[in-house]
Design a protein around this motif. Structure first.
Motif, PDB file in Angstrom:
ATOM      1  N   UNK A 240       0.819  -1.224   0.000  1.00 15.57           N
ATOM      2  CA  UNK A 240       0.000   0.000   0.000  1.00 15.57           C
ATOM      3  C   UNK A 240       0.856   1.279   0.000  1.00 15.57           C
ATOM      4  N   UNK A 241       1.657   1.506  -1.039  1.00 16.54           N
ATOM      5  CA  UNK A 241       2.440   2.744  -1.101  1.00 16.54           C
ATOM      6  C   UNK A 241       1.528   3.951  -1.223  1.00 16.54           C
ATOM      7  N   UNK A 242       1.805   5.029  -0.503  1.00 17.89           N
ATOM      8  CA  UNK A 242       0.951   6.227  -0.579  1.00 17.89           C
ATOM      9  C   UNK A 242       1.122   6.933  -1.930  1.00 17.89           C
ATOM     10  N   UNK A 243       0.050   7.014  -2.684  1.00 19.12           N
ATOM     11  CA  UNK A 243       0.076   7.646  -4.007  1.00 19.12           C
ATOM     12  C   UNK A 243      -0.847   8.860  -4.044  1.00 19.12           C
ATOM     13  N   UNK A 244      -1.027   9.499  -2.886  1.00 14.48           N
ATOM     14  CA  UNK A 244      -1.983  10.595  -2.785  1.00 14.48           C
ATOM     15  C   UNK A 244      -1.319  11.973  -2.803  1.00 14.48           C
ATOM     16  N   UNK A 245      -0.005  12.024  -3.092  1.00 16.35           N
ATOM     17  CA  UNK A 245       0.652  13.327  -3.256  1.00 16.35           C
ATOM     18  C   UNK A 245       1.082  13.472  -4.712  1.00 16.35           C
ATOM     19  N   UNK A 246       1.313  14.704  -5.138  1.00 16.70           N
ATOM     20  CA  UNK A 246       1.606  14.951  -6.548  1.00 16.70           C
ATOM     21  C   UNK A 246       3.039  14.608  -6.929  1.00 16.70           C
ATOM     22  N   UNK A 247       3.923  14.469  -5.945  1.00 22.94           N
ATOM     23  CA  UNK A 247       5.332  14.197  -6.273  1.00 22.94           C
ATOM     24  C   UNK A 247       5.828  12.954  -5.538  1.00 22.94           C
ATOM     25  N   UNK A 248       6.597  12.139  -6.248  1.00 26.69           N
ATOM     26  CA  UNK A 248       7.334  11.023  -5.654  1.00 26.69           C
ATOM     27  C   UNK A 248       8.813  11.299  -5.874  1.00 26.69           C
ATOM     28  N   UNK A 249       9.648  11.021  -4.870  1.00 21.44           N
ATOM     29  CA  UNK A 249      11.093  11.173  -4.990  1.00 21.44           C
ATOM     30  C   UNK A 249      11.742   9.795  -4.991  1.00 21.44           C
ATOM     31  N   UNK A 250      12.520   9.522  -6.034  1.00 21.21           N
ATOM     32  CA  UNK A 250      13.257   8.277  -6.175  1.00 21.21           C
ATOM     33  C   UNK A 250      14.733   8.563  -5.971  1.00 21.21           C
ATOM     34  N   UNK A 251      15.381   7.846  -5.073  1.00 21.04           N
ATOM     35  CA  UNK A 251      16.803   8.062  -4.803  1.00 21.04           C
ATOM     36  C   UNK A 251      17.598   6.939  -5.459  1.00 21.04           C
ATOM     37  N   UNK A 252      18.472   7.304  -6.387  1.00 14.07           N
ATOM     38  CA  UNK A 252      19.240   6.338  -7.155  1.00 14.07           C
ATOM     39  C   UNK A 252      18.881   6.457  -8.624  1.00 14.07           C
ATOM     40  N   UNK A 253      19.878   6.323  -9.499  1.00 13.84           N
ATOM     41  CA  UNK A 253      19.573   6.485 -10.916  1.00 13.84           C
ATOM     42  C   UNK A 253      20.088   5.327 -11.758  1.00 13.84           C
ATOM     43  N   UNK A 254      19.665   4.124 -11.356  1.00 17.90           N
ATOM     44  CA  UNK A 254      19.914   2.930 -12.153  1.00 17.90           C
ATOM     45  C   UNK A 254      18.642   2.487 -12.850  1.00 17.90           C
ATOM     46  N   UNK A 255      18.702   1.310 -13.464  1.00 23.28           N
ATOM     47  CA  UNK A 255      17.555   0.805 -14.213  1.00 23.28           C
ATOM     48  C   UNK A 255      16.328   0.564 -13.337  1.00 23.28           C
ATOM     49  N   UNK A 256      16.547   0.118 -12.092  1.00 18.31           N
ATOM     50  CA  UNK A 256      15.406  -0.129 -11.204  1.00 18.31           C
ATOM     51  C   UNK A 256      14.675   1.181 -10.927  1.00 18.31           C
ATOM     52  N   UNK A 257      15.433   2.254 -10.711  1.00 19.83           N
ATOM     53  CA  UNK A 257      14.809   3.557 -10.488  1.00 19.83           C
ATOM     54  C   UNK A 257      13.999   3.990 -11.702  1.00 19.83           C
ATOM     55  N   UNK A 258      14.548   3.785 -12.902  1.00 19.52           N
ATOM     56  CA  UNK A 258      13.809   4.142 -14.114  1.00 19.52           C
ATOM     57  C   UNK A 258      12.540   3.314 -14.255  1.00 19.52           C
ATOM     58  N   UNK A 259      12.629   2.029 -13.934  1.00 19.28           N
ATOM     59  CA  UNK A 259      11.433   1.175 -13.995  1.00 19.28           C
ATOM     60  C   UNK A 259      10.341   1.729 -13.084  1.00 19.28           C
ATOM     61  N   UNK A 260      10.710   2.021 -11.840  1.00 12.49           N
ATOM     62  CA  UNK A 260       9.724   2.540 -10.880  1.00 12.49           C
ATOM     63  C   UNK A 260       9.148   3.868 -11.354  1.00 12.49           C
TER      64      UNK A 260
END
Length: 556
Positions: A240-260
Motif C-alpha cells: 500500500x504505497x501512498x500515491x496521494x501526493x503529486x510528487x514522488x522522490x526516487x533516490x538512485x539512478x539505475x535501471x530499477x529507479x527508471x522502472x519505478x
C-alpha cells in the motif's frame, strides 16, 4: 544496416551461433560478452539472412526496415560500436565447442535451490549431461524469479526469456518442488544427504538504506518492495504505497529507479495491456502522482542507467522527461561524449506536454534528510559538486546548499544486499556466500547474486551459472564429492507430508495456463495470481485423477 538488436542481451548466444558470417559481437569467447549490455550487428558483414531473428529467444532482433520510432536510435548506436571496436581483423570464432563429457559415469543428483534465471540456466547446463538429474526448489509456487517479479510489466519482450525457461523445464531429468522452502520444509543437511551437489541461487533479498535521518518514516519504501508490489510478488501485496501526493522522490539512478519512475508516470491505459498485478493496477488508476523526481548524486556520465533503458525512455510518448543538471555546466555533464551522455542530452531537449506526467532526471543532488512526523512529508535535498580524481574516477561532495522537495513517498533504489543462508558461510560486508568460482565446498555451490553480488543483467546469470556448473563437473570428475548417504526415493512423499501445497511442473503449468486464460479475457498477456493458497489450489486440482475432477465439477 540489415538487422539491429533492440534490447539488453539475454546472453543466450543463440543468435551468434545462428549467424553464418560471424557478424554479431561481442560473441562468446570475445572480451565483454558475459557482461555486455548489448550485442551489435556488423552492417558490413551482415548478409540479411534473418537467421538471428529466428534464433533470438526474446524477439530482440529486427530488420532495420521494421524499427519503430522508439527503436531508431539503435541504428546509430550500433554503427558507433563498430567505429570504436572494428572487427574486420578478427577471424570467425569456433563457436560450437565439443560438448564436455564427464570422466565418471554417475549417475548424479543435483538440487538447485532457487527457480530464477541463475537456477534455471544452471539446470540447463547440468542437464546437457545424461548422467545428471536436477531437482529445482523454490519457496514460491511460481518460478522464474527476477524475470517474473523484477522485470517491469511494460517490458514484455524482456519477459519472453520465460519461453526459454519453459523449454528447460520440459527436459528429461528435470523436476520442480515449488512452494517448498529450504530451511523450513527441508533442511540443508537433508539435501546434502540425498544429492551429490546442492546449488544455491537465491539472489539478493534485501536492499540498502539511505543512511539519512527519517529513512525509517512511513512513506519511505525500498524500490525492491515497490517492484515486487507492482509485479505481483505474493510477499509484497500488502505494501500500500501512498500515491496521494503529486510528487514522488526516487533516490538512485539505475535501471530499477527508471522502472519505478515509468510505472508511476505512465497513464493507466498503457499499464492495462501488461501483466502488472491487479491490486497495484487499481491503485495506480487512482494515483494523484504527477511528477517523479529521480535523484542522482553525480552527473549523467556516472549514472547507472543502461543505454537500452535510456533509448526506451526516449521512445515514451505518454510521459514527459525533464533533465535537471543542478549546478553542473554542460561541459561537466556531457564532456565525455559517451552514448549515455548523448542520450540524456537528447532527453534534455524534448518538449514538455503539460497534460502528461513528468519524470525529472535530477543530477548532482542527494537526500540529506527525510522530513515528517507520522509519515514522510518532504525531502531535504543537498546539492553536490563533482570531484575528479587522478585515477579518472569521479565522486560527489556536498556544496552545503539544500532545498526542500515536498512529497508523500520516497523510494530508495540504491542497491541490493544479500541475506545469510542457513548453514552456509556469509560475507556480511558484500552480502554473498564466500566461494571460488561458485564452489563453497565440494558438494555445495552458489550462482547468481548470492555468488557475485547484485550486479549484471538477466543474461549475466547464464555465464555465471556456466562457471559454477564447470566447478561442479570438475568435482564430479575429481571424485572429491562423497556418495550421498541417502537417495531421493520417497522424497516427494516426504515433502508432500510436510508441505501439502507443494507444486510440481504439472501444477506450475496449470497456474501458468490459468493466468494466461484470465489475461486473454482482459486483452493482457496474463493476470498474475498473487495469492499463494489460490495458486496451490489450482495446482492441486490440475493433478487430481479424472474421477476426482468429475466429482468436483472441474474440466477434464
Amino acid at each position: 544496416m540489415p538487422h539491429v538488436v533492440t534490447q539488453s542481451c539475454c546472453s543466450d548466444g543463440s543468435c551468434v551461433l545462428a549467424c553464418p558470417v560471424n557478424c554479431i559481437h561481442p560473441a562468446p569467447g570475445e572480451p565483454g560478452f558475459a557482461t555486455a549490455e548489448m550485442l551489435w550487428v556488423d552492417a558490413d558483414a551482415c548478409v540479411d539472412c534473418g537467421a538471428c531473428v529466428t534464433a533470438c529467444p526474446v524477439d530482440a532482433i529486427l530488420p532495420h526496415t521494421k524499427l519503430n520510432h522508439a527503436q531508431l536510435p539503435f541504428l546509430s548506436l550500433n554503427a558507433e560500436y563498430f567505429d570504436a571496436f572494428p572487427h574486420a581483423d578478427r577471424t570467425p570464432l569456433a563457436l560450437v565447442h565439443e560438448q564436455r563429457r564427464l570422466d565418471r559415469s554417475g549417475p548424479y543428483r543435483v538440487a538447485v535451490v532457487g527457480a530464477g534465471p541463475a537456477g534455471l540456466y544452471a539446470a540447463d547446463e547440468l542437464l546437457k549431461h545424461p548422467e545428471i538429474k536436477v531437482d529445482v526448489f523454490d519457496r514460491l509456487p511460481s518460478p522464474h524469479g527476477l524475470v517474473r517479479f523484477g522485470v517491469a510489466p511494460d517490458h514484455q519482450k524482456t519477459k519472453r526469456v520465460q519461453d526459454l525457461f519453459a523449454k528447460i523445464e520440459r527436459q528429461r531429468g528435470f523436476r520442480y518442488f515449488l512452494g517448498v522452502e529450504v530451511g523450513n520444509h527441508l533442511t540443508h543437511d537433508e539435501l546434502t544427504a540425498r544429492y551429490h551437489a546442492v546449488l544455491y541461487t537465491v539472489g539478493a533479498a534485501s536492499d540498502k538504506t539511505l543512511g539519512v535521518p527519517g529513512d525509517d518514516l512511513p512513506g519511505s519504501i525500498s524500490a525492491t518492495d515497490f517492484v515486487g508490489w507492482y509485479n505481483g510478488h505474493p510477499d509484497k501485496q500488502d505494501l500500500q504505497p501512498p500515491l496521494d501526493s503529486e510528487r514522488v522522490v526516487l533516490v538512485g539512478n539505475g535501471n530499477v529507479a527508471l522502472d519505478c519512475a515509468r510505472i508511476l508516470a505512465l497513464p493507466p491505459h498503457v499499464l492495462e495491456t501488461t501483466d502488472i498485478a491487479d491490486g497495484p493496477l487499481a491503485a495506480l488508476r487512482n494515483s494523484k502522482v504527477r511528477e517523479v523526481v529521480v535523484l542522482g548524486r553525480r552527473g549523467p556520465a556516472q549514472a547507472a542507467f543502461t543505454v537500452p533503458e535510456l533509448v526506451g525512455l526516449l521512445g515514451e510518448d505518454e510521459l514527459n522527461v525533464v533533465v535537471d543538471l543542478g549546478d553542473l555546466t554542460d561541459a561537466q555533464a556531457f564532456g565525455g561524449g559517451s552514448q549515455k551522455e548523448r542520450l540524456i542530452e537528447e532527453l534534455r531537449h524534448r518538449p514538455v506536454d503539460p497534460a502528461l506526467r513528468t519524470i525529472v532526471l535530477r543530477f548532482a543532488a542527494a537526500p540529506t534528510k527525510l522530513v515528517g512526523t507520522d509519515c514522510v512529508s518532504a525531502v531535504d535535498v543537498g546539492r553536490t559538486r563533482l570531484v575528479k580524481h587522478k585515477d579518472g574516477s569521479v565522486s560527489a561532495t556536498s556544496t552545503g546548499e539544500t532545498e526542500v522537495l515536498e512529497t508523500g513517498l520516497v523510494l530508495r533504489a540504491v542497491g541490493y544486499h544479500g541475506l545469510p543462508i542457513k548453514d552456509l558461510p556469509y560475507d556480511e560486508k558484500r552480502g554473498v556466500v564466500p566461494n571460488t568460482s561458485g564452489r563453497v565446498a565440494p558438494g555445495v555451490y552458489v550462482a547468481g547474486w548470492v555468488k557475485r553480488g547484485p550486479n549484471g543483467f538477466i543474461g549475466t546469470n547464464k555465464s555465471d551459472a556456466e562457471e559454477t556448473v564447470d566447478a561442479i563437473l570438475d568435482d564430479f570428475d575429481a571424485g572429491i564429492i562423497p556418495e550421498p548417504v541417502g537417495t531421493t526415493a520417497g522424497l516427494r512423499s516426504m515433502i508432500r507430508h510436510r508441505q501439502p501445497g507443494m507444486v510440481d511442473l504439472a501444477g506450475w503449468l496449470a497456474i501458468d495456463a490459468e493466468e494466461r486464460r484470465r489475461g486473454e479475457a482482459q486483452g493482457r498477456p496474463r493476470v498474475k495470481i498473487t495469492d499463494v493458497a489460490e495458486s496451490m489450489r489450482i495446482a492441486a486440482e490440475a493433478t487430481l485423477p479424472r474421477v476426482a475432477r468429475l466429482r468436483r465439477g472441474l474440466p477434464i
